[in-house]
Each structure stands twice: as structure tokens, then as C-alpha cells.
Design an enzyme around this catalytic site. Sequence first.
Site: not given
Ligand code: PGA
Length: 260
Positions: A67, A136, A138, A143
Site C-alpha cells: 500500500d 482494527d 486490517h 479497513e
Molecule cells: P504497525 O502497523 O506495524 O505500525 O503496528 C501495522 C499495520 O497497520 O498493518
Amino acid sequence: MEIIVQRSYAQMSKVAAEIIAEVLNTKPNAVLGMATGSTPLGLYQELVRLHQERQLDFSRVTTFNLDEYVGLSINHPQSYHYFMHEHFFRHVNIQPQNINIPSGTTSNYPAFCAWYEQRIKDCGGIDVQILGIGTDGHIAFNEPGSSLTSRTRLKTLSRQTIDDNARFFENRDNVPIYAITMGVGTILDAKKLVLVASGNSKTRAVAQAVEGPVTSMVTASAIQLHPDAKVIVDAEAAAGLTMRDYYEFIYEAKPAAPRF
Ligand code: PGA
């Protein structure tokens, strides 16, 4: 699905890196799916170490990132282009033309997304996809509510994700609200999935993804549908798993298991 519980972030990163290295040793021209965020940093450091100390070779590797934020140029310090070059690509012998990251600044998002999907296919598909997980639930920027068959497209970030990512920006208002992201369906097409998660903030999301129902409300739960998914977690992220003892028993018993 294989759940591997490790005592620390460092161990989690090491085990994940060994899985990626094994793929590269078996297939030197493998296609790697890359993830950004804080969690895979240790995994990338470990891959860089394997490159420097054990000549792990990236010269024939192709990469696809999950992404990118919409509106950030590739030189923006919070863009995922910048992140990947800073934390990984500039430390290994990957060919620049083999690096693929969604564009956050294209003038035609639908056309770009279709092109990105086609490019993954033209490169033979992703051999191993690295994944983090959001608080959350994802995967990539899929999302809650994202279709489990979704493909690369523009997504609006959830408030929770914007809050989580605000720590990287000067203030919350600077966090982009749109991103371009591989879909859940795109991710499920990878031949192997390696999801890493660490810390208390991920305990609930990991439990939902691994032991909850498969639901678009927790898109990481879609990995339950994948035939070769590994979830590597540290002790804190594993704290909500009701079957944790069993996962540890499986892992300990693995070396002696019959090979087919
Ligand atoms: P993070 O993000 O490794 O910074 O916790 C994980 C994600 O949102 O996939």
C-alpha cells in the site's frame, strides 16, 4: 494456518526472516510482498543482516508493496516509498527496476490499480507476502467492511488507523485519509503469507484474526482461508489466544513430525 509464538519481538523478527530467507534460497527469483509499519522493521533488519553476513541474494528478487498513502510524494519521509528505501532496499542488492510500490500520486487511480494487479500477474504472482495487522484488524489498508474478494483500489482509512498512524506525523491533521492498497483477494492470491504482530496493542486483533469468525469486519481473519499462512507473534500479541498452548505444542512437535 500455523501460529508461532515467540518470547520477544527480536525472536519473532528472526523466525519471520528465516521463513523469507528459505523462500529465497529455494527460489532466488522469488516475488516478495512487502509491508510497512513499525512491526516488520526487525524482520527487515534481520534480512539485511543475512544479506551482509550470509550473502542472502536479492539480485533476482522482485517486490510488491501492499500500500501507499494518497497524496504523498515518493520523497516524503512518511511515504511508504521512502520507508522501504530507508529501511530495506538501500541496504540490499535489489535491482531498482524490480521494486514495485503503489503510486500515491497517479492522476488515474483506477487505471493504476488495474496496472498494479496485472503487473503482479505478469511477474508470476507473489511467492510470499509479509503482513502486519492493524489494531482494527486490517491487513494492508483493508479497513473493516472491505470485501474479502477486494483487489487493489483506493480506500478511505478508518479513524482508528488515522489515530494509530498519527504518531508518525507532526499532527493528526497531516495523516492522509486515503490510501491505495492491495485488496484482501490480492493478498489471498499470494502463495504464502507471513503475518507478524507484536505488543499489547495487537492482542485483541490477533485473537480475532486467528480464532474469531472470518469476517470483513476484521480483514486479517481472511488469512484463515489461505492454505499456507503463518502468524508469528510475540508473547504480548499472543496473550488473547485461547489455544496458545496447543500452538506451542505443535511448534515443539514439528521437527519430529512425519514428512510427506
Ligand atoms: P504497525 O502497523 O506495524 O505500525 O503496528 C501495522 C499495520 O497497520 O498493518
